[in-house]
Design a protein around this motif. Structure first.
Motif, PDB file in Angstrom:
ATOM      1  N   MET A 120      -6.664  -5.518 -14.704  1.00  0.00           N
ATOM      2  CA  MET A 120      -6.820  -5.516 -13.255  1.00  0.00           C
ATOM      3  C   MET A 120      -6.694  -6.929 -12.704  1.00  0.00           C
ATOM      4  O   MET A 120      -6.920  -7.911 -13.386  1.00  0.00           O
ATOM      5  N   ILE A 121      -6.366  -7.019 -11.429  1.00  0.00           N
ATOM      6  CA  ILE A 121      -6.261  -8.309 -10.759  1.00  0.00           C
ATOM      7  C   ILE A 121      -7.673  -8.834 -10.534  1.00  0.00           C
ATOM      8  O   ILE A 121      -8.568  -8.084 -10.128  1.00  0.00           O
ATOM      9  N   PRO A 122      -7.911 -10.118 -10.760  1.00  0.00           N
ATOM     10  CA  PRO A 122      -9.253 -10.678 -10.556  1.00  0.00           C
ATOM     11  C   PRO A 122      -9.727 -10.473  -9.115  1.00  0.00           C
ATOM     12  O   PRO A 122      -8.928 -10.468  -8.175  1.00  0.00           O
ATOM     13  N   ALA A 123     -11.044 -10.308  -8.956  1.00  0.00           N
ATOM     14  CA  ALA A 123     -11.629  -9.998  -7.650  1.00  0.00           C
ATOM     15  C   ALA A 123     -11.410 -11.119  -6.642  1.00  0.00           C
ATOM     16  O   ALA A 123     -11.322 -10.870  -5.442  1.00  0.00           O
ATOM     17  N   ASN A 124     -11.308 -12.376  -7.081  1.00  0.00           N
ATOM     18  CA  ASN A 124     -11.178 -13.483  -6.150  1.00  0.00           C
ATOM     19  C   ASN A 124      -9.739 -13.694  -5.685  1.00  0.00           C
ATOM     20  O   ASN A 124      -9.473 -14.556  -4.887  1.00  0.00           O
ATOM     21  N   ARG A 125      -8.809 -12.890  -6.163  1.00  0.00           N
ATOM     22  CA  ARG A 125      -7.398 -13.013  -5.764  1.00  0.00           C
ATOM     23  C   ARG A 125      -7.055 -11.855  -4.838  1.00  0.00           C
ATOM     24  O   ARG A 125      -7.174 -10.691  -5.215  1.00  0.00           O
ATOM     25  N   PRO A 126      -6.589 -12.144  -3.622  1.00  0.00           N
ATOM     26  CA  PRO A 126      -6.264 -11.047  -2.698  1.00  0.00           C
ATOM     27  C   PRO A 126      -5.054 -10.262  -3.204  1.00  0.00           C
ATOM     28  O   PRO A 126      -4.113 -10.828  -3.737  1.00  0.00           O
ATOM     29  N   GLN A 127      -5.122  -8.966  -3.019  1.00  0.00           N
ATOM     30  CA  GLN A 127      -4.019  -8.110  -3.430  1.00  0.00           C
ATOM     31  C   GLN A 127      -3.014  -7.993  -2.308  1.00  0.00           C
ATOM     32  O   GLN A 127      -3.374  -7.883  -1.141  1.00  0.00           O
ATOM     33  N   GLU A 128      -1.733  -8.025  -2.676  1.00  0.00           N
ATOM     34  CA  GLU A 128      -0.681  -7.852  -1.680  1.00  0.00           C
ATOM     35  C   GLU A 128      -0.450  -6.361  -1.495  1.00  0.00           C
ATOM     36  O   GLU A 128      -0.539  -5.591  -2.450  1.00  0.00           O
ATOM     37  N   PRO A 129      -0.128  -5.936  -0.266  1.00  0.00           N
ATOM     38  CA  PRO A 129       0.182  -4.511  -0.074  1.00  0.00           C
ATOM     39  C   PRO A 129       1.434  -4.154  -0.878  1.00  0.00           C
ATOM     40  O   PRO A 129       2.357  -4.956  -0.998  1.00  0.00           O
ATOM     41  N   MET A 130       1.446  -2.965  -1.452  1.00  0.00           N
ATOM     42  CA  MET A 130       2.561  -2.543  -2.287  1.00  0.00           C
ATOM     43  C   MET A 130       3.372  -1.468  -1.585  1.00  0.00           C
ATOM     44  O   MET A 130       2.836  -0.626  -0.881  1.00  0.00           O
ATOM     45  N   LEU A 131       4.678  -1.508  -1.795  1.00  0.00           N
ATOM     46  CA  LEU A 131       5.588  -0.521  -1.239  1.00  0.00           C
ATOM     47  C   LEU A 131       6.496  -0.063  -2.369  1.00  0.00           C
ATOM     48  O   LEU A 131       7.390  -0.786  -2.776  1.00  0.00           O
ATOM     49  N   GLY A 132       6.234   1.116  -2.896  1.00  0.00           N
ATOM     50  CA  GLY A 132       7.063   1.626  -3.989  1.00  0.00           C
ATOM     51  C   GLY A 132       6.981   0.781  -5.248  1.00  0.00           C
ATOM     52  O   GLY A 132       7.954   0.671  -5.963  1.00  0.00           O
ATOM     53  N   GLY A 133       5.852   0.144  -5.533  1.00  0.00           N
ATOM     54  CA  GLY A 133       5.709  -0.677  -6.722  1.00  0.00           C
ATOM     55  C   GLY A 133       6.114  -2.120  -6.522  1.00  0.00           C
ATOM     56  O   GLY A 133       5.980  -2.943  -7.411  1.00  0.00           O
ATOM     57  N   TYR A 134       6.625  -2.454  -5.329  1.00  0.00           N
ATOM     58  CA  TYR A 134       7.044  -3.816  -5.019  1.00  0.00           C
ATOM     59  C   TYR A 134       6.191  -4.332  -3.870  1.00  0.00           C
ATOM     60  O   TYR A 134       5.736  -3.562  -3.022  1.00  0.00           O
ATOM     61  N   PRO A 135       5.986  -5.631  -3.802  1.00  0.00           N
ATOM     62  CA  PRO A 135       5.213  -6.153  -2.658  1.00  0.00           C
ATOM     63  C   PRO A 135       5.926  -5.808  -1.350  1.00  0.00           C
ATOM     64  O   PRO A 135       7.145  -5.858  -1.256  1.00  0.00           O
ATOM     65  N   ALA A 136       5.119  -5.402  -0.366  1.00  0.00           N
ATOM     66  CA  ALA A 136       5.682  -5.052   0.933  1.00  0.00           C
ATOM     67  C   ALA A 136       6.240  -6.295   1.612  1.00  0.00           C
ATOM     68  O   ALA A 136       5.695  -7.389   1.446  1.00  0.00           O
ATOM     69  N   PRO A 137       7.345  -6.162   2.330  1.00  0.00           N
ATOM     70  CA  PRO A 137       7.896  -7.329   3.007  1.00  0.00           C
ATOM     71  C   PRO A 137       6.922  -7.837   4.085  1.00  0.00           C
ATOM     72  O   PRO A 137       6.261  -7.048   4.750  1.00  0.00           O
ATOM     73  N   VAL A 138       6.857  -9.132   4.194  1.00  0.00           N
ATOM     74  CA  VAL A 138       5.972  -9.741   5.191  1.00  0.00           C
ATOM     75  C   VAL A 138       6.774  -9.890   6.480  1.00  0.00           C
ATOM     76  O   VAL A 138       7.851 -10.498   6.481  1.00  0.00           O
ATOM     77  N   PRO A 139       6.266  -9.328   7.609  1.00  0.00           N
ATOM     78  CA  PRO A 139       7.008  -9.448   8.874  1.00  0.00           C
ATOM     79  C   PRO A 139       7.039 -10.895   9.340  1.00  0.00           C
ATOM     80  O   PRO A 139       6.083 -11.636   9.138  1.00  0.00           O
ATOM     81  N   PRO A 140       8.139 -11.314   9.947  1.00  0.00           N
ATOM     82  CA  PRO A 140       8.218 -12.704  10.463  1.00  0.00           C
ATOM     83  C   PRO A 140       7.269 -12.883  11.621  1.00  0.00           C
ATOM     84  O   PRO A 140       6.974 -11.966  12.361  1.00  0.00           O
ATOM     85  N   ARG A 141       6.824 -14.100  11.820  1.00  0.00           N
ATOM     86  CA  ARG A 141       5.862 -14.394  12.898  1.00  0.00           C
ATOM     87  C   ARG A 141       6.537 -15.021  14.049  1.00  0.00           C
ATOM     88  O   ARG A 141       7.414 -15.728  14.081  1.00  0.00           O
TER      89      ARG A 141
END
Length: 141
Positions: A120-141
């Protein structure tokens, strides 16, 4: 003494110690690895290690002895060295493949025996949202 007999003797004098060195390395480092994997049962770790080493010896030394004979003609020192280079080179390659196979076996044993919590990912590391097993794209700001 015939040159082919000298070639056979040298082949055995090189191949058998090479096999022993590889087996001792596998035994030493494999024991450390398996002791970690089977931390709840050190006796099982030693048993699995010994079984793998015995299997390695049987297969390796069986190959070395079966590969001893040669149909080539050995007439002089050059032929002895050429025969030895081919035979010892092939033995070294086979030992390397067997070493890789043992490492893969150790890794497979490790994967089956480590608890799922360690993956498992360590508790102190934030998890990235997943989309189909891949990290979800981050929308531009």
């Amino acid at each position: 003494m015939e040159p082919v007999v000298i070639a056979y003797a040298l082949y055995l004098l090189i191949s058998i110690p090479l096999t022993v060195v590889v087996a001792r390395t596998l035994s030493k480092h494999g024991r450390t690895f398996l002791t970690e994997v089977f931390s709840d049962s050190p006796g099982l770790a030693n048993s699995v290690n010994q079984l793998l080493v015995v299997g390695f010896y049987l297969i390796s030394l069986g190959f070395v002895t079966l590969f001893l004979t040669s149909s080539g003609t050995v007439l002089d020192a050059r032929d002895v060295f050429e025969l030895l280079s081919v035979k010892v080179g092939i033995v070294a390659l086979v030992l390397g493949v067997m070493h890789l196979a043992n490492v893969l076996v150790f890794n497979g044993i490790r994967r089956r025996h480590l608890p799922a919590a360690t993956a498992m990912i360590p508790a102190n590391r934030p998890q990235e949202p997943m989309l189909g097993g891949y990290p979800a794209p981050v929308p531009p700001r």
